[in-house]
Design a protein around this motif. Structure first.
Motif, PDB file in Angstrom:
ATOM      1  N   GLY A   1       3.848  -4.944  12.211  1.00 43.38           N
ATOM      2  CA  GLY A   1       5.226  -4.574  11.950  1.00 43.38           C
ATOM      3  C   GLY A   1       5.370  -3.393  11.022  1.00 43.38           C
ATOM      4  O   GLY A   1       4.402  -2.722  10.666  1.00 43.38           O
ATOM      5  N   TYR A   2       6.616  -3.188  10.623  1.00 41.23           N
ATOM      6  CA  TYR A   2       6.979  -2.050   9.791  1.00 41.23           C
ATOM      7  C   TYR A   2       8.128  -2.472   8.887  1.00 41.23           C
ATOM      8  O   TYR A   2       9.120  -3.052   9.359  1.00 41.23           O
ATOM      9  N   VAL A   3       7.995  -2.197   7.593  1.00 34.83           N
ATOM     10  CA  VAL A   3       9.056  -2.505   6.637  1.00 34.83           C
ATOM     11  C   VAL A   3      10.023  -1.323   6.603  1.00 34.83           C
ATOM     12  O   VAL A   3       9.640  -0.207   6.271  1.00 34.83           O
ATOM     13  N   VAL A   4      11.259  -1.601   6.975  1.00 39.08           N
ATOM     14  CA  VAL A   4      12.295  -0.574   7.035  1.00 39.08           C
ATOM     15  C   VAL A   4      12.911  -0.350   5.657  1.00 39.08           C
ATOM     16  O   VAL A   4      13.194   0.783   5.270  1.00 39.08           O
ATOM     17  N   LYS A   5      13.103  -1.439   4.921  1.00 44.18           N
ATOM     18  CA  LYS A   5      13.800  -1.379   3.633  1.00 44.18           C
ATOM     19  C   LYS A   5      13.250  -2.478   2.726  1.00 44.18           C
ATOM     20  O   LYS A   5      12.945  -3.575   3.193  1.00 44.18           O
ATOM     21  N   GLY A   6      13.133  -2.206   1.444  1.00 43.92           N
ATOM     22  CA  GLY A   6      12.724  -3.232   0.489  1.00 43.92           C
ATOM     23  C   GLY A   6      11.268  -3.617   0.603  1.00 43.92           C
ATOM     24  O   GLY A   6      10.400  -2.767   0.796  1.00 43.92           O
ATOM     25  N   ARG A   7      11.020  -4.941   0.527  1.00 45.62           N
ATOM     26  CA  ARG A   7       9.645  -5.458   0.553  1.00 45.62           C
ATOM     27  C   ARG A   7       9.539  -6.679   1.454  1.00 45.62           C
ATOM     28  O   ARG A   7      10.512  -7.372   1.706  1.00 45.62           O
ATOM     29  N   PHE A   8       8.306  -6.956   1.869  1.00 38.47           N
ATOM     30  CA  PHE A   8       7.967  -8.137   2.656  1.00 38.47           C
ATOM     31  C   PHE A   8       6.504  -8.430   2.358  1.00 38.47           C
ATOM     32  O   PHE A   8       5.715  -7.509   2.139  1.00 38.47           O
ATOM     33  N   GLY A   9       6.120  -9.699   2.344  1.00 40.29           N
ATOM     34  CA  GLY A   9       4.724 -10.000   2.042  1.00 40.29           C
ATOM     35  C   GLY A   9       4.254 -11.311   2.633  1.00 40.29           C
ATOM     36  O   GLY A   9       4.974 -11.991   3.359  1.00 40.29           O
ATOM     37  N   TYR A  10       3.024 -11.658   2.282  1.00 35.35           N
ATOM     38  CA  TYR A  10       2.451 -12.922   2.711  1.00 35.35           C
ATOM     39  C   TYR A  10       1.408 -13.371   1.697  1.00 35.35           C
ATOM     40  O   TYR A  10       0.916 -12.609   0.879  1.00 35.35           O
ATOM     41  N   ARG A  11       1.077 -14.665   1.789  1.00 31.30           N
ATOM     42  CA  ARG A  11       0.060 -15.274   0.930  1.00 31.30           C
ATOM     43  C   ARG A  11      -0.935 -15.994   1.837  1.00 31.30           C
ATOM     44  O   ARG A  11      -0.535 -16.613   2.828  1.00 31.30           O
ATOM     45  N   ILE A  12      -2.214 -15.908   1.496  1.00 28.73           N
ATOM     46  CA  ILE A  12      -3.221 -16.666   2.230  1.00 28.73           C
ATOM     47  C   ILE A  12      -3.637 -17.873   1.391  1.00 28.73           C
ATOM     48  O   ILE A  12      -3.234 -17.999   0.231  1.00 28.73           O
ATOM     49  N   GLY A  13      -4.439 -18.743   1.975  1.00 31.63           N
ATOM     50  CA  GLY A  13      -4.776 -20.034   1.374  1.00 31.63           C
ATOM     51  C   GLY A  13      -5.309 -19.989  -0.039  1.00 31.63           C
ATOM     52  O   GLY A  13      -5.058 -20.894  -0.824  1.00 31.63           O
ATOM     53  N   ASP A  14      -6.047 -18.958  -0.401  1.00 30.60           N
ATOM     54  CA  ASP A  14      -6.617 -18.922  -1.751  1.00 30.60           C
ATOM     55  C   ASP A  14      -5.667 -18.311  -2.766  1.00 30.60           C
ATOM     56  O   ASP A  14      -6.039 -18.027  -3.898  1.00 30.60           O
ATOM     57  N   GLY A  15      -4.404 -18.103  -2.362  1.00 28.77           N
ATOM     58  CA  GLY A  15      -3.392 -17.589  -3.272  1.00 28.77           C
ATOM     59  C   GLY A  15      -3.257 -16.079  -3.322  1.00 28.77           C
ATOM     60  O   GLY A  15      -2.381 -15.550  -4.006  1.00 28.77           O
ATOM     61  N   VAL A  16      -4.105 -15.370  -2.603  1.00 27.10           N
ATOM     62  CA  VAL A  16      -4.028 -13.914  -2.580  1.00 27.10           C
ATOM     63  C   VAL A  16      -2.760 -13.492  -1.840  1.00 27.10           C
ATOM     64  O   VAL A  16      -2.456 -14.004  -0.767  1.00 27.10           O
ATOM     65  N   GLU A  17      -2.019 -12.568  -2.450  1.00 30.13           N
ATOM     66  CA  GLU A  17      -0.793 -12.053  -1.845  1.00 30.13           C
ATOM     67  C   GLU A  17      -0.965 -10.585  -1.487  1.00 30.13           C
ATOM     68  O   GLU A  17      -1.663  -9.853  -2.173  1.00 30.13           O
ATOM     69  N   GLU A  18      -0.293 -10.192  -0.416  1.00 30.29           N
ATOM     70  CA  GLU A  18      -0.196  -8.778  -0.079  1.00 30.29           C
ATOM     71  C   GLU A  18       1.276  -8.482   0.151  1.00 30.29           C
ATOM     72  O   GLU A  18       1.954  -9.191   0.900  1.00 30.29           O
ATOM     73  N   ILE A  19       1.758  -7.442  -0.513  1.00 27.92           N
ATOM     74  CA  ILE A  19       3.163  -7.060  -0.429  1.00 27.92           C
ATOM     75  C   ILE A  19       3.242  -5.679   0.218  1.00 27.92           C
ATOM     76  O   ILE A  19       2.509  -4.768  -0.157  1.00 27.92           O
ATOM     77  N   PHE A  20       4.151  -5.555   1.172  1.00 35.35           N
ATOM     78  CA  PHE A  20       4.371  -4.287   1.869  1.00 35.35           C
ATOM     79  C   PHE A  20       5.726  -3.738   1.441  1.00 35.35           C
ATOM     80  O   PHE A  20       6.701  -4.481   1.331  1.00 35.35           O
ATOM     81  N   GLU A  21       5.778  -2.435   1.244  1.00 35.30           N
ATOM     82  CA  GLU A  21       6.989  -1.758   0.788  1.00 35.30           C
ATOM     83  C   GLU A  21       7.606  -0.968   1.947  1.00 35.30           C
ATOM     84  O   GLU A  21       6.926  -0.679   2.935  1.00 35.30           O
ATOM     85  N   ALA A  22       8.862  -0.586   1.786  1.00 38.20           N
ATOM     86  CA  ALA A  22       9.547   0.235   2.791  1.00 38.20           C
ATOM     87  C   ALA A  22       8.679   1.437   3.155  1.00 38.20           C
ATOM     88  O   ALA A  22       8.088   2.074   2.285  1.00 38.20           O
ATOM     89  N   GLY A  23       8.595   1.699   4.450  1.00 34.60           N
ATOM     90  CA  GLY A  23       7.805   2.820   4.943  1.00 34.60           C
ATOM     91  C   GLY A  23       6.377   2.461   5.274  1.00 34.60           C
ATOM     92  O   GLY A  23       5.622   3.307   5.761  1.00 34.60           O
ATOM     93  N   GLU A  24       5.978   1.212   5.051  1.00 31.69           N
ATOM     94  CA  GLU A  24       4.606   0.782   5.344  1.00 31.69           C
ATOM     95  C   GLU A  24       4.559  -0.092   6.593  1.00 31.69           C
ATOM     96  O   GLU A  24       5.410  -0.957   6.790  1.00 31.69           O
ATOM     97  N   ALA A  25       3.540   0.137   7.398  1.00 35.93           N
ATOM     98  CA  ALA A  25       3.260  -0.710   8.557  1.00 35.93           C
ATOM     99  C   ALA A  25       2.300  -1.803   8.110  1.00 35.93           C
ATOM    100  O   ALA A  25       1.569  -1.640   7.129  1.00 35.93           O
ATOM    101  N   PHE A  26       2.302  -2.922   8.836  1.00 37.89           N
ATOM    102  CA  PHE A  26       1.410  -4.022   8.461  1.00 37.89           C
ATOM    103  C   PHE A  26       0.817  -4.712   9.677  1.00 37.89           C
ATOM    104  O   PHE A  26       1.374  -4.682  10.775  1.00 37.89           O
ATOM    105  N   VAL A  27      -0.338  -5.335   9.446  1.00 45.55           N
ATOM    106  CA  VAL A  27      -0.984  -6.238  10.395  1.00 45.55           C
ATOM    107  C   VAL A  27      -1.334  -7.478   9.602  1.00 45.55           C
ATOM    108  O   VAL A  27      -1.959  -7.393   8.538  1.00 45.55           O
TER     109      VAL A  27
END
Length: 132
Positions: A60-86
């Motif tokens: 996907g692609y973040v159009v505005k603001g932020r979006f993220g996810y967390r995996i089982g060991d608690g590691v988070e990845e946050i994506f900002e506006a203008g960033e694509a993600f897998v």
């Protein structure tokens, strides 16, 4: 339909005060256009899935603001506006107020994800007095 817009999407899910999402299947993909209205860890919505986590792939692609996810060991990845993600299977989403993104999910995986999420969302809405 080979394209999707908010005005023509096949599905619209509104959770007042939380999220507003439009979805359309295009070939083997489900395209989601989502606006998030509050900060929220969506882990409770995946109870009952393997490891209580989303098992779908997303691009996907973040159009505005932020979006993220967390995996089982608690590691988070946050994506900002203008960033694509897998995002690989084995995660739980984190949404942020004011965030908007477009996500592409294999339709079979999106349907499996929805089957887990729907009853959890209904339970959450009932517990918090949210009318869907």
């Amino acid at each position: 339909m080979r394209k999707v817009s908010r005005s023509e999407a096949a599905s619209h899910t509104a959770i007042p005060g939380y999220a507003d999402a439009y979805e359309q299947e295009i070939g083997d993909w489900t395209v989601t256009l989502e606006s998030d209205l509050s900060d929220m860890d969506l882990a409770p919505f995946f109870k009952g899935a393997p490891n209580d986590q989303c098992q779908a792939h997303h691009m996907g692609y973040v159009v505005k603001g932020r979006f993220g996810y967390r995996i089982g060991d608690g590691v988070e990845e946050i994506f900002e506006a203008g960033e694509a993600f897998v995002i690989e299977p084995g995660h739980t989403p984190i949404m942020f107020a004011g965030g908007e993104f477009v996500a592409f999910t294999p339709t079979d995986e999106a349907k499996q994800e929805a089957a887990v999420m729907r009853p959890n969302i209904m339970k959450y809405a009932k517990e918090h007095g949210i009318e869907l």
